[in-house]
Motif scaffolding. Structure first.
Motif: not given
Length: 390
Positions: A137-139, A171-174, A185-187
């Motif tokens: 959640e932070d990234i 991770a940052t790219k996503i 969210n990232v997922r």
């Protein structure tokens, strides 16, 4: 003018993805986990650069994570496009809170020693990641905060720039892509088919602003909606068509490990071994027992010998490790030497004579071990070129 096209690249193949030490060079900057690229990763960066210079919509500005491997990935493109490299800590690696050490990137002055004349100091950090580590959640929030600050700074200082290249980490790219596309969210999947943002080493994404967000005022000057109201579309997802080996080392948040970390690499290798039916930690893969048959595949390894007057042999007890045999350029480690391989067809006829143990039943019903010799024809070989330490 308005920022209309955003390229986001992941760094190239990392040196710690090679077989076990001593193949791993120490971080040049002295910063924990700030590993350089492997020679293969440097080649990928060059292939990325040649691809970027071959397309019509070329980047007019390059902004990189401050980590060494990202600057190495940026350098060939900066050279060919004749652009400086700006550094923004908002593009830094994702480190989880439970990590033993949360590294702080090297300063501009330190990095300039390695990339003299390539870096531009005059760029503020859009966001500085927490030195206590970040949750998923932070990234996600970091990247969501990054965009409006970054774009406003870029459009005010460089109004002529319409296309930018960001070089960062998986991770940052996503997370950058998911926040730009306004996901929660990232997922999340990008569509009903379960598509995710692909993040192989040196892969490239492309985002373009929707034309509906652009317009003209009464004086014919271009107008655009405020950044938080702009809509973007993903027109290139994890492109690796320009890489000779294609997609390698894809990562996403479902992995459970930091991208490219030692835990990530161990998990990948364990999974690969399990898929091959090899024991890990004393356990066998379900469904595989001693009675299962395995296919034996033989290849010859051709090690370059620069001194042709001396015989060049490898002792029988020498340890051999390999990675990426399914790729065009596998990595082979023989003793303490690491090589990049190239597949080729063997010239002439090569034979491998192997003693194999089989079980045969005697008349008394006891199991006796019988040795049989089989002959295999070797049709493929791997040409090995040494990888120089960095």
């Amino acid at each position: 003018m308005t920022l209309k096209t955003i390229y986001i690249a992941r760094h190239g193949y990392r040196s710690n993805w090679l077989p076990t030490p001593p193949a791993h060079p120490a971080p040049p900057t002295g910063v924990n986990s700030d590993v350089p690229l492997a020679a293969h990763g440097v080649d990928q960066a060059k292939e990325l650069a040649h691809y970027l210079i071959s397309i019509d919509n070329q980047p007019q500005m390059i902004v990189s994570s401050p980590l060494y491997r990202c600057l190495q990935t940026s350098e060939p493109a900066a050279d060919l496009l004749e652009l400086p490299i700006y550094i923004d800590r908002g593009l830094s690696e994702w480190y989880k809170p439970d990590r033993d050490i949360i590294p702080e990137p090297a300063t501009y002055d330190i990095l300039n020693n390695f990339f003299a004349g390539k870096l531009k100091r005059e760029w503020p950090n859009s966001v500085v990641p927490s030195l206590k580590g970040e949750t998923e959640e932070d990234i996600f929030q970091r990247c969501k905060t990054f965009w409006p600050i970054f774009v406003q700074e870029l459009e005010e200082r460089f109004p002529e720039v319409e296309t930018v290249l960001l070089v960062t980490h998986a991770a940052t790219k996503i997370a950058l892509g998911m926040t730009l596309l306004k996901f929660d969210n990232v997922r999340e999947s990008l569509d009903e088919d379960g598509t995710v943002i692909r993040s192989g080493s040196c892969s490239l994404d492309k985002y373009e602003i929707l034309e509906d967000d652009l317009g003209e005022d009464e004086n014919g000057e271009e107008t655009v909606l405020p950044f938080d109201q702009r809509q973007w579309k993903l027109t290139m997802n994890g492109n690796t068509e320009f890489l000779s080996a294609g997609e390698e080392m894809h990562w996403d948040f479902k992995s459970g490990f930091e991208a490219g970390s030692d835990d990530d690499i161990k998990a990948r290798r364990k999974k690969q071994l399990e898929q091959q039916g090899v024991e890990t930690n004393g356990d066998k893969k379900d469904g595989i027992d001693d009675k299962d048959e395995y296919e034996h595949v033989y290849v010859s390894l051709d090690v370059h010998n620069r001194n042709y007057r001396e015989r060049h042999t490898v002792p029988n007890q020498t340890t051999l490790q390999h990675s990426g045999l399914e790729t065009d350029k596998p990595l082979i480690k023989i003793a303490d030497n690491v090589y990049e391989g190239t597949w080729k067809k063997s010239l002439g006829t090569e034979l491998a004579f192997a003693n194999e143990t089989t079980n045969s039943k005697s008349k008394e019903g006891e199991q006796d071990a019988a040795n049989t010799e089989r002959v295999y024809r070797v049709t493929d070989s791997i040409d090995l070129n040494p990888i120089q330490p960095m």
